[in-house]
Design a protein around this motif. Structure first.
Motif, PDB file in Angstrom:
ATOM      1  N   SER A  96       1.048   6.499   1.228  1.00  0.00           N
ATOM      2  CA  SER A  96       0.694   6.973   2.563  1.00  0.00           C
ATOM      3  C   SER A  96       1.889   6.918   3.502  1.00  0.00           C
ATOM      4  N   ASP A 126       1.530   6.480   6.687  1.00  0.00           N
ATOM      5  CA  ASP A 126       1.109   5.688   7.845  1.00  0.00           C
ATOM      6  C   ASP A 126       1.875   4.366   7.859  1.00  0.00           C
ATOM      7  N   ARG A 170      -0.571   0.927   8.395  1.00  0.00           N
ATOM      8  CA  ARG A 170      -1.758   0.509   7.663  1.00  0.00           C
ATOM      9  C   ARG A 170      -1.518  -0.796   6.904  1.00  0.00           C
TER      10      ARG A 170
END
Length: 351
Positions: free
Chosen positions: A27, A29, A32
């Motif tokens: 990911s 992100d 996270r």
């Protein structure tokens, strides 16, 4: 290799490598929560504790990481396999594995990579028949050569006599490679010396001392006793203290008692595989991968260090606690992570 008074929560570490579609970036992100794990061979010996410290420091730097550290209290391959399988179920963003029983991990590693869990091997190359394609570890052949080079500085070119070698875990590739390096240097540069062994010196502290005691008694006239594990220097220093006899002794790893033995003059050198760096690099790469970076492939050689009377005070200061380790290694960590291509070679060249 001896037990340390480490934080109770750190049990051990495990190493594995990225493979299959596990090599695809995770990911993107950056915030996270990550679930990562480090499974290692034993919580009772310095090298593996050092790797765990490095892994913990990397997870702290990565931020928002739930890191699970696990290891048996003593070398127990079957128990470590169980710990690894548990880690794979829970640490879905990646697992690092360090093991002294790699042959037991062929099936568990393949199950992990087939399940798309990124795995990185640490310290010991992944066993044949697995898909793990990232290995973080030093060159143990070069480490052995470095110890051999320090040894020959202490011995005249025309010296004769016996050099006795010990092996903490006979058959373990990393230690066999260290011994090959030591012997290569001695045979080439001090050919009149007679090499005896390597003899089984045991890895756990009490066993190691007892076996070295027997080895020294059986070879009383040797001019040097050289080991390639973390406990050897500790035992050889204690034998000298107990008997009043002085001889040349050298080994590997910056165990706190071994460092003191260098400072006190009982050990001429320690060749350090810099285990902390391995744990740090492995976990940092897994965290970065989970947040969008590609996981490298190959053998990442984190390097080594020779410790003698000239730099032992500096290393003792470095090894005081987790903060001093992290501070001392920061420059090297930043350098290696900034340009991985300088440190990666084909995994088949690992030695």
């Amino acid at each position: 290799m001896r037990p340390h008074r480490f934080v109770a929560g750190i049990a051990a570490v495990m190493m594995l490598a990225a493979c299959g579609s596990g090599n695809e970036a995770g990911s993107s992100d950056p915030n996270r929560k990550l679930n990562l794990a480090f499974v290692y061979a034993t919580s009772t010996q310095n090298p593996f504790q050092e790797m765990a410290f490095g892994a913990k420091a990397a997870s702290d730097d990565a931020g928002n990481v739930n890191l699970t550290l696990s290891a048996p209290s003593g070398i127990n391959g079957a128990q470590q396999v169980t710990m690894f399988q548990s880690a794979v179920r829970n640490a879905t963003d990646g697992v690092a594995l360090e093991t002294l029983t790699p042959d037991l991990f062929v099936r568990p590693l393949n199950q992990a990579t087939d399940s798309k869990i990124p795995v990185v091997a640490v310290d010991t190359a992944p066993p044949a028949g697995t898909k793990v394609d990232l290995f973080i570890g030093n060159s143990n052949t070069d480490l052995g050569k470095a110890l051999g080079e320090e040894f020959i500085k202490k011995v005249p070119e025309d010296a004769t006599g016996e050099v006795v070698l010990g092996n903490d875990i006979p058959g373990l590739g990393v230690l066999e490679d260290r011994l090959k390096g030591v012997q290569e240097v001695i045979k080439a540069k001090r050919p009149k010396l007679t090499i005896k062994g390597p003899f089984d010196s045991g890895s756990e502290p009490t066993t190691n001392f007892e076996k070295w005691n027997d080895i020294v008694k059986a070879n009383p006239n040797a001019l040097a006793y050289l080991g390639v594990g973390a406990q050897d220097a500790v035992s050889l220093a204690l034998i000298q203290k107990n008997t009043g006899r002085k001889f040349l002794a050298g080994s590997c790893d910056p165990d706190s008692s071994a460092l003191q033995a260098v400072k006190d003059g009982y050990v001429f050198a320690l060749a350090s595989p810099e285990h902390w760096l391995k744990g740090y690099v492995a976990l940092r790469l897994l965290a970065d991968h989970a947040r969008g970076k590609e996981l490298p492939k190959g053998w990442w050689n984190t390097g080594q260090l020779v410790i003698t009377s000239e730099n032992v005070d500096q290393i003792i200061a470095r090894q005081q606690n987790e903060d001093t380790r992290k501070s001392a290694f920061k420059t090297e960590v930043d350098k290696q992570l900034a340009d991985p291509s300088k440190y990666i070679r084909p995994i088949g060249e690992a030695n």
